[in-house]
Each structure stands twice: as structure tokens, then as C-alpha cells.
Scaffold this motif. Structure first.
Motif, mmCIF file in Angstrom:
data_model
loop_
_atom_site.group_PDB
_atom_site.id
_atom_site.type_symbol
_atom_site.label_atom_id
_atom_site.label_comp_id
_atom_site.label_asym_id
_atom_site.label_seq_id
_atom_site.Cartn_x
_atom_site.Cartn_y
_atom_site.Cartn_z
ATOM 1 N N ASP A 244 -4.718 5.634 6.604
ATOM 2 C CA ASP A 244 -5.111 6.130 5.278
ATOM 3 C C ASP A 244 -6.152 7.226 5.486
ATOM 4 O O ASP A 244 -7.271 6.969 5.928
ATOM 5 C CB ASP A 244 -5.689 4.987 4.450
ATOM 6 N N ASP B 166 -1.192 11.527 1.784
ATOM 7 C CA ASP B 166 -2.313 10.593 1.633
ATOM 8 C C ASP B 166 -2.433 9.676 2.839
ATOM 9 O O ASP B 166 -3.526 9.189 3.148
ATOM 10 C CB ASP B 166 -2.114 9.735 0.383
ATOM 11 N N ALA B 167 -1.309 9.418 3.501
ATOM 12 C CA ALA B 167 -1.314 8.491 4.633
ATOM 13 C C ALA B 167 -0.374 9.015 5.712
ATOM 14 O O ALA B 167 0.551 9.794 5.441
ATOM 15 C CB ALA B 167 -0.888 7.092 4.186
ATOM 16 N N GLU C 295 0.836 -1.211 0.000
ATOM 17 C CA GLU C 295 0.000 0.000 0.000
ATOM 18 C C GLU C 295 0.868 1.257 0.000
ATOM 19 O O GLU C 295 0.628 2.199 -0.773
ATOM 20 C CB GLU C 295 -0.903 -0.008 1.232
ATOM 21 N N VAL D 165 1.483 4.241 -2.949
ATOM 22 C CA VAL D 165 1.318 5.681 -2.727
ATOM 23 C C VAL D 165 2.556 6.439 -3.185
ATOM 24 O O VAL D 165 2.468 7.428 -3.931
ATOM 25 C CB VAL D 165 1.033 5.965 -1.237
#
Length: 552
Positions: free
Chosen positions: A190, A167-168, A113, A117
Motif C-alpha cells: 500500500d 494506490d497499491a 483490501e 481499491v
């Protein structure tokens, strides 16, 4: 030295950025200074770094990125820092600080993940700091309270780079009450999956240096996250940080030498053409002494960081001392060096149109950002007595390639980092390999003296209540390690300027002077050799550090 692959990538990066000195370059210093006045970075520069896919440098090869060697990562990021420290941290290194925790502790799904990103040119942020607790991570109050199917996040995180743009987030949170090694966990959050009423942003912080970096905060109010947000094992958040941050606490100060490289070049562009009293300003004895000394300091910092970076590959169990030693030692040298260049420039160093004015501001966070120097001392000190008893007396043979900057390296393995060195130290004892040179003999004798003094310390002497004199031992130790690293590289170098004894003599004199509080005056022949090399590099347009590769 960078690998062939990294050198090819660096050539591409320099071509994208263009000459910083060119007035009409949209990515040059003129635009950088304009953006800094607005507390921004050059937007077109971020676009260029997107085209280069800079984030791929932060993602391991196994996850689809380019990260295999830490020294390659440092060299690529130095090129960005040479242009703009705000760009280096605000675009790139801030994501690296968060990502190393993922590569150290996350499961396969989380790693994939985060890689997705970053490889999409997006950002992640590391939400650790709380102003009430500073560098005391164990005192963090931000809580992740167990709830149905996960946790509820409650509290504030402050001075977080890119907290709104990311984004995270990698968040350090208290998951157990009280104090102890298992009270905190890290969570991968997230932001797209959070309820809109579960969090809010705090106002941006203004800063004097690195003004373009977006420092903000975030507040959570019983914000739900899933149970699988935890990175690694619950309760191991502090351990993960201690292990993973060895990469960034070593790497970020090493990258920041690019700031000094640019300041040195700007100073040369100022003094070499100018004439005072019928001669070049660069011929004034004081100016020459400053230029030669700063050149030696830059080499000292980059060589030490290069050896320590290689050690994370070859001796990963020693990073718990080496990383804070680099942070402490390099920042201690960089800031005074930059200030001496400011003295040479005089009133010009105060002009907002002079890039050195910005660099003088940007260099200061190297001493406290990510972790303060005092915290580095507190990390190193308790580990010295065991090293004194187990390693300094015996002098274990360093692994092949530790000091040979051209030798290949195995891939960086985050799984092998440890929270303590357990007394392992292959670098400091290597100073005793040659006792024929008086300067080397001085540092070998200093390690002998440290061995006796440190071995005699009681456990209470190295805790948080340690006396100031105990922290002086850390300062002395770091200087020995820096001297040993430089001596080892000089011995291993077969050609080029690193094989010249002049730079090593200059480095050792300057390190000894700081130890003995003497003036660091260099012999005339050494000063002339350094200046000859410095001016030649300036004429050729190559870097002043270890690699001496072309600059943009």
C-alpha cells in the motif's frame, strides 16, 4: 458467447462510449488519435469507464465484483480494446494483471483490501519486471530483506504500467538468496503507508505502440513494509505467478482481437465505397482474398481463446499449457493479419489521422508484453512429452460444454490452477473425433506424428538449451490445438455462422498452410461465403468475431 448478464453490461458500455466513427463524439476515434499524439488516453473515456465501474469486472463475485466467467470478462474488455488499446491496458487490464495474484494467494483481509481499491475506481499495479532480467522472473534481484516486524524493500522495478497512478503494488521480490523455486515472494504494498523517503519514481518510458499507457519505474531504498504484506506463503511467489497469470496470459491476447476487429472494419469503410477502374476496390481479387483471410484469422483466434477460457473453468489443471498456447498462437496470427490490412490500405495506413496506423503500432506488444512468445515456447515444451505419453494416445473424452460456447460455466476457481498439467490434455486429441474430412485428417495425422516425435525426446532436449527443432514441435502442437478447438466448436454449434463449414474450412486451410509453408488460397466458394458474411455483418454494424453482437 457472453452470458445474458454480460450482454446487458456490454449494451450499457456501448451506450456510454458511443459511436467511435462519429466526429463529434468526445470518446470517438478522432479524440483517441489526438490523445495518442500526446501519449495520453482520452480523459473523458476513463471517466466513462469509472461510471461503468469497469474494475468490477476484475473482482470476483465473492468479493463484491462481477468476475464469474473469464469469457464474459474478455468480451467486455474487447469492447474497450476496440476503442483504444491504450485504454484497455492502461485503465483496466494492468490492474487485472496485479489482481489475479491476489485472488490466487491472498488472505481474506488482503482480498478485501484490493477489492475495495478496485471497486472505488482506483488502480493497482504489478511490479515484476527488471530490465536486466526480462522474462526471467527467477533471476529477479529486487529484494525484500527480513527486518524487525517486516521487510526492507531494496531495488528497482521497471516498465511498470501505472506505477505512479496506482494506490497499491503487487511486487515480486527475492526473499531468499540463490536460485530455486522458493527464493521469491509476492508482497502487496500500500503506497500510502510507505515513508516518503523510502521510494522514488523513475522516468516514464516512451513507447511506439500503446503510447497512452503510462510505463514507468520505481526504486526502493531500505523501504519498510509490514510482515503481513506477503501474499500467501513466503517463498511461493513464483508459483503464484505461474498459476495466476494463466488468466491474464490467456485473457489479454483474447482481448486484443478487438484491435483487429476495428482494423478490419476501418479497412472495409475504406475499400467498399471506393471505385477503381469502374469497380469497387472491394471487388479486386487480391483485396477480397485478404479480407476473407483476415476474417478467418479473427474467428480462429477468438474461437481458440474461447475454448481455452472455458477450459480454465472446466479443466483448470490444463491452463499451464493452454494459457501460453493462446498467447503464442493468437499473437502469431494477429500481427500478420493486421499487416495484410495495412497493405490493402497502402499509403493510407501511414496517415496519423487513420486509426489503422495506430492499430498497426498497438498490436505489436501482444507478442511480447506480459510474457514473450519465446518464453511461452519454453513453458510449453517441457510439458509435451508427458502429454504425448498420457493423453495424446488415449484421447480422453472432453467434458460437456467445453466446445459449446453457449453452455453455462461454473465460476472461475483460482484455487484449482496448477503449475503443471501433469500430462492432461483434452483438447488436442479431440481432433481425431472425425477423420472423414481431409483437413481434419491432416491435423489428426499431425498429432499422431507429434506423439511419436515428442515421446522420443530426452529430458535434455526440452530444457533451456533445447535445439531450435524442438521449438518447432511447440509451433506444430499449438496449431493442432487451434485446429481441434475450432473443429470442436463447429461440431457443437447448432445454428448461426459457426455452424457453417465454410469458416472451419478456411481456418484449417490457413493453419495447414502455416504448418506446410504453402500458400493459404481458399476455394472460391469458401471465400465467397466468408465475404458474404463479412459484408453483411459490416452492414448490420455487428462484430466480426465469435459473438457477432452489435458494436458501439
Amino acid at each position: 458467447m457472453p452470458s445474458d448478464d454480460a450482454r446487458a453490461r456490454l449494451a450499457d458500455l456501448r451506450a456510454l462510449l458511443g459511436s467511435p466513427w462519429q466526429e463529434d463524439n468526445p470518446l470517438g476515434f478522432a479524440r483517441v488519435l489526438d490523445a495518442d499524439e500526446r501519449a495520453e488516453v482520452v480523459a473523458d473515456a476513463e471517466v466513462a469507464l469509472d461510471r461503468f465501474a469497469l474494475n468490477a469486472e476484475f473482482v470476483p463475485v465473492a468479493e463484491g465484483g462481477r468476475l464469474a466467467r473469464l469469457d464474459d470478462l474478455v468480451e467486455v474488455m474487447r469492447e474497450v480494446y476496440r476503442r483504444d488499446g491504450s485504454l484497455g491496458l492502461g485503465y483496466g487490464a494492468s490492474s487485472l494483471i496485479a489482481a489475479v495474484n491476489v485472488w490466487t494467494a491472498a488472505d481474506a483481509a488482503q482480498r478485501a483490501e484490493v477489492a475495495k481499491v478496485l471497486l472505488a475506481n482506483r488502480k493497482i499495479a504489478c511490479a515484476y519486471h527488471e530490465l536486466d532480467h526480462g522474462n526471467d522472473m527467477a533471476g529477479t534481484e529486487f529484494a525484500a530483506v527480513p527486518a524487525d516486524r517486516g521487510f526492507l524493500l531494496t531495488g528497482r522495478k521497471e516498465v511498470v504500467t501505472n506505477v505512479q497512478r496506482a494506490d497499491a503494488l503487487v511486487v515480486l521480490a527475492r526473499t531468499e538468496p540463490g536460485r530455486g523455486p522458493r527464493t521469491h515472494s509476492q508482497l502487496l504494498v500500500d503506497k500510502a503507508g510507505l515513508p516518503a523517503d523510502g521510494f522514488s519514481y523513475l522516468p516514464r518510458f516512451d513507447s511506439t505502440g500503446l503510447r497512452g499507457v503510462q510505463l514507468g519505474g520505481i526504486r526502493f531504498d531500505d523501504c519498510p513494509v509490514a510482515a503481513d504484506a506477503v501474499l500467501g506463503t513466503r517463498g511461493h511467489g513464483l508459483e503464484t505467478a505461474i498459476r495466476s497469470f494463466q488468466v491474464t496470459r490467456l485473457g489479454l491476447p483474447a482481448m486484443a482481437t478487438g484491435l483487429l476487429d476495428t482494423a478490419l472494419r476501418a479497412t472495409l469503410r475504406h475499400v467498399r465505397p471506393r471505385v477503381l477502374g469502374g469497380r469497387s476496390v472491394a471487388d479486386i481479387p487480391h483485396v477480397r482474398a485478404v479480407l476473407a483471410g483476415v476474417f478467418a484469422d479473427l474467428l480462429m483466434c477468438e474461437v481458440f481463446a474461447a475454448v481455452a477460457a472455458r477450459a480454465l473453468h472446466l479443466l483448470p489443471g490444463e491452463g499451464a499449457v493452454l494459457a501460453p498456447a493462446v498467447k503464442y498462437g493468437v499473437s502469431t496470427v494477429l500481427m500478420p493479419a493486421m499487416e495484410r490490412l495495412g497493405v490493402v490500405l497502402g499509403a493510407h495506413s501511414y496517415l496519423r489521422t487513420n486509426v489503422v496506423e495506430k492499430l498497426l503500432r498497438d498490436i505489436k506488444p501482444v507478442a511480447f508484453a506480459h510474457v514473450a512468445r519465446a518464453a511461452c515456447q519454453s513453458t510449453i515444451l517441457p510439458q509435451l512429452p508427458t502429454a504425448a505419453r498420457r493423453s495424446w494416445r488415449t484421447g480422453a473424452e472432453p467434458p460437456p460444454g467445453l466446445f459449446d460456447l453457449d453452455a453455462d460455466l461454473p465460476p472461475l476457481d483460482f484455487d484449482r490452477f496448477t503449475v503443471s498439467t501433469s500430462g492432461r490434455d483434452h483438447i488436442a486429441p479431440a481432433i481425431a473425433a472425425d477423420r472423414t474430412d481431409p483437413l481434419l485428417t491432416h491435423f489428426a495425422a499431425e498429432l499422431d506424428a507429434l506423439t511419436g516425435e515428442v515421446s522420443a525426446l530426452h529430458p535434455s532436449d526440452v530444457g533451456l538449451q533445447a535445439a531450435p527443432e524442438a521449438y518447432d514441435l511447440v509451433d506444430r502442437y499449438v496449431r493442432v490445438v487451434m485446429a481441434s478447438s475450432c473443429a470442436g466448436v463447429w461440431r457443437a454449434a447448432s445454428d448461426g455462422f459457426l455452424a457453417d463449414p465454410a469458416w472451419l474450412t478456411a481456418v484449417l486451410i490457413r493453419l495447414r498452410a502455416r504448418t506446410e509453408r504453402d500458400a493459404a488460397e481458399l476455394p472460391a466458394t469458401v471465400e465467397e461465403r466468408l465475404l458474404s458474411e463479412l459484408f453483411a455483418r459490416d452492414d448490420r454494424g455487428v462484430g466480426f468475431g465469435v459473438a457477432a453482437d452489435p458494436t458501439a
